[in-house]
Design a protein around this motif. Structure first.
Motif, PDB file in Angstrom:
ATOM      1  N   ASP A   1     126.976 -23.476  49.653  1.00 51.11           N
ATOM      2  CA  ASP A   1     126.340 -22.297  49.062  1.00 51.11           C
ATOM      3  C   ASP A   1     126.245 -21.168  50.079  1.00 51.11           C
ATOM      4  O   ASP A   1     126.495 -20.004  49.752  1.00 51.11           O
ATOM      5  CB  ASP A   1     124.935 -22.657  48.566  1.00 51.11           C
ATOM      6  CG  ASP A   1     124.953 -23.708  47.475  1.00 51.11           C
ATOM      7  OD1 ASP A   1     124.728 -23.356  46.311  1.00 51.11           O
ATOM      8  OD2 ASP A   1     125.199 -24.881  47.794  1.00 51.11           O
TER       9      ASP A   1
ATOM     10  N   PRO B   1     129.847 -15.443  49.680  1.00 51.75           N
ATOM     11  CA  PRO B   1     129.382 -14.071  49.898  1.00 51.75           C
ATOM     12  C   PRO B   1     128.106 -13.791  49.100  1.00 51.75           C
ATOM     13  O   PRO B   1     127.987 -14.161  47.937  1.00 51.75           O
ATOM     14  CB  PRO B   1     130.552 -13.220  49.377  1.00 51.75           C
ATOM     15  CG  PRO B   1     131.753 -14.107  49.502  1.00 51.75           C
ATOM     16  CD  PRO B   1     131.253 -15.488  49.211  1.00 51.75           C
ATOM     17  N   GLY B   2     127.137 -13.175  49.744  1.00 50.45           N
ATOM     18  CA  GLY B   2     125.896 -12.821  49.069  1.00 50.45           C
ATOM     19  C   GLY B   2     124.912 -13.954  48.910  1.00 50.45           C
ATOM     20  O   GLY B   2     123.897 -13.803  48.217  1.00 50.45           O
ATOM     21  N   ALA B   3     125.167 -15.095  49.536  1.00 54.35           N
ATOM     22  CA  ALA B   3     124.264 -16.245  49.400  1.00 54.35           C
ATOM     23  C   ALA B   3     122.871 -15.918  49.925  1.00 54.35           C
ATOM     24  O   ALA B   3     122.716 -15.258  50.956  1.00 54.35           O
ATOM     25  CB  ALA B   3     124.838 -17.434  50.153  1.00 54.35           C
ATOM     26  N   ASP B   4     121.854 -16.361  49.205  1.00 52.92           N
ATOM     27  CA  ASP B   4     120.458 -16.146  49.572  1.00 52.92           C
ATOM     28  C   ASP B   4     119.859 -17.478  50.031  1.00 52.92           C
ATOM     29  O   ASP B   4     119.598 -18.360  49.205  1.00 52.92           O
ATOM     30  CB  ASP B   4     119.683 -15.611  48.364  1.00 52.92           C
ATOM     31  CG  ASP B   4     118.217 -15.359  48.670  1.00 52.92           C
ATOM     32  OD1 ASP B   4     117.766 -15.673  49.790  1.00 52.92           O
ATOM     33  OD2 ASP B   4     117.508 -14.855  47.770  1.00 52.92           O
TER      34      ASP B   4
ATOM     35  N   LYS C   1     121.755 -16.706  58.413  1.00 52.05           N
ATOM     36  CA  LYS C   1     121.455 -17.362  57.140  1.00 52.05           C
ATOM     37  C   LYS C   1     121.174 -18.848  57.339  1.00 52.05           C
ATOM     38  O   LYS C   1     120.260 -19.407  56.729  1.00 52.05           O
ATOM     39  CB  LYS C   1     122.619 -17.183  56.169  1.00 52.05           C
ATOM     40  CG  LYS C   1     122.733 -15.794  55.570  1.00 52.05           C
ATOM     41  CD  LYS C   1     123.808 -15.755  54.496  1.00 52.05           C
ATOM     42  CE  LYS C   1     123.870 -14.379  53.844  1.00 52.05           C
ATOM     43  NZ  LYS C   1     124.873 -14.315  52.773  1.00 52.05           N
TER      44      LYS C   1
END
Length: 258
Positions: free
Chosen positions: A84, A88-91, A133
């Motif tokens: 995950d 791209p853009g994973a929170d 992240k």
């Protein structure tokens, strides 16, 4: 030493065992290696591995966690979310919320649950951009472990895995020696220490020059990282059509991992 009579491994390619070829086909991996270590000292021990390569966390929670709960093992290892975070853009905050739900379900069975932090990608080209992240996600996992009384394998702090020799050609999956180091680390955490030590330094070897390393890094990103992201953006996965290699709790036969 903790008495364990059954073990279920839940996760993605890391737990399935890529890139650690098994002697008779398929993959071995740290979980199989760990199960063999425990089985050698625990009579009647049974093991299942539900992990499937390429799985995102939500799929693992929906497909594997209910099976693990139904099997009622004394030990569950749960590592997920890495795929995950590569997207791209994973929170990482949102991923951790899903992760906690799964941990709560697994711990409610009374099983010992071992979870894993993410690796430190500082030494991996391209992937090092995800370091923030991964660090945020890891902080959530430590909090989850505290709330639910889980043991934690801190992959981030395992500096022996910063060596390129710990990784397979795609640098996304551990090589056999990397899997062995992780298995030894988990065994130690569970009180099943082995004569072999996971901290043993790698033999000293001459390093490639800077230009050679950069060429290799670019080749690797083009051949492995870009295809991985492209597959997932298309909704495809290496795990499409793959089934768990060991879906039931069964004894480990003599010589199975040899």
């Amino acid at each position: 030493m903790q008495e364990l009579d059954s073990y279920v491994a839940v996760g993605d390619s890391f737990t399935e065992g890529l890139d650690d070829p098994a002697p008779h086909g398929g993959y071995l991996g740290w979980a199989d290696r760990l199960a063999a270590m425990i089985s050698s000292r625990q009579r009647g021990f049974r093991y299942a591995n539900l992990a499937i390569r390429g799985r995102l966390l939500q799929a693992i929670v929906e497909e594997q966690v209910p099976v693990a709960v139904a099997l009622k093992p004394s030990l569950v290892t749960f590592c997920a979310g890495g795929n995950d975070l590569l997207m791209p853009g994973a929170d990482p905050d949102a991923v951790a919320e899903v992760y906690e739900i799964a941990v709560a379900e697994l711990r409610a069975t009374g099983a010992e649950v071992v979870i894993f932090t993410g690796f430190d990608p500082r030494h991996a080209p391209v992937l090092r951009s995800l370091r923030g992240k991964v660090a945020i996600y890891n902080s959530h996992l430590w909090s989850v472990a505290e709330r639910y009384n889980c043991k934690v394998v801190d992959l981030w702090s395992m500096t022996v895995l910063h060596d390129i020799r710990a990784w397979g050609p795609d640098r996304l999956h551990l090589a056999p020696e990397g899997h062995q180091r992780v298995a030894l680390r988990v065994a130690e955490l569970l009180g099943h220490e082995q004569e072999e030590q996971w901290r043993t330094p790698w033999p000293v070897v001459a390093e490639d020059d800077w230009m050679t390393q950069r060429r290799q890094d670019l080749k690797w990103a083009r051949e492995h990282v870009v295809p991985f992201i492209t597959r997932h953006l298309r909704g495809a996965s290496l795990g499409d059509g793959v089934v768990p290699k060991r879906p039931e709790l069964l004894p480990i036969s003599s010589g199975e991992n040899n």
